[in-house]
Design a protein around this motif. Sequence first.
Motif, PDB file in Angstrom:
ATOM      1  N   GLN A 125       0.803  -1.108  -0.061  1.00  0.00           N
ATOM      2  CA  GLN A 125      -0.018  -0.050  -0.129  1.00  0.00           C
ATOM      3  C   GLN A 125       1.029   1.231   0.056  1.00  0.00           C
ATOM      4  N   PRO A 126       0.576   2.112  -0.755  1.00  0.00           N
ATOM      5  CA  PRO A 126       1.480   3.315  -0.656  1.00  0.00           C
ATOM      6  C   PRO A 126       1.189   4.182   0.666  1.00  0.00           C
ATOM      7  N   ARG A 127       2.229   4.594   1.074  1.00  0.00           N
ATOM      8  CA  ARG A 127       2.198   5.360   2.465  1.00  0.00           C
ATOM      9  C   ARG A 127       3.038   6.479   2.457  1.00  0.00           C
ATOM     10  N   LYS A 128       2.578   7.716   3.248  1.00  0.00           N
ATOM     11  CA  LYS A 128       3.269   8.752   3.491  1.00  0.00           C
ATOM     12  C   LYS A 128       4.225   8.603   4.472  1.00  0.00           C
ATOM     13  N   ILE A 129       5.522   9.168   3.961  1.00  0.00           N
ATOM     14  CA  ILE A 129       6.519   9.281   4.944  1.00  0.00           C
ATOM     15  C   ILE A 129       6.822  10.588   5.630  1.00  0.00           C
TER      16      ILE A 129
END
Length: 152
Positions: A125-129
Amino acid sequence: MVLATFDPFTQFERQFNRLAQRSLGSGAGMPMDGVRRDGEVALRFDLPGVDPASIDVTVDRGVLTVSATRNEEYAENDKLFIRERVTGTFTRRVFLSDDLDTSAVEASFDDGVLSVRIPVAEKAQPRKIEIQRGPAPAVEAEATESEPAING
């Protein structure tokens, strides 16, 4: 009296087209659409005239297999003069990415369409860093033979 002409080339072309459609164009009797959405992959299989009890959906080692059976029964005195609807057992195999969660596959059947939903695995899943403020963390570099380590 009924007059009919017989053209063997027309009959040959009809049979050839029927076999070509069966083997090439229709996914062995089970056309499919695939859609990638946020967080899932959705597959839809056209299965008109199929008894839902004959549908089997399995996942094994990253391969989704869909099998279904379409039967057609005729009365004893029926005389079939043309057959274009494909009957029998159909199987479709779809190779799934390792980024899909094969343990959470869901399937439903409505109006002759089998819908299969496969969620994307959490790790994919794309995730925000989050960006931290302050000095960057120290990175230790290993010395190579061409670049000797500096001792300070």
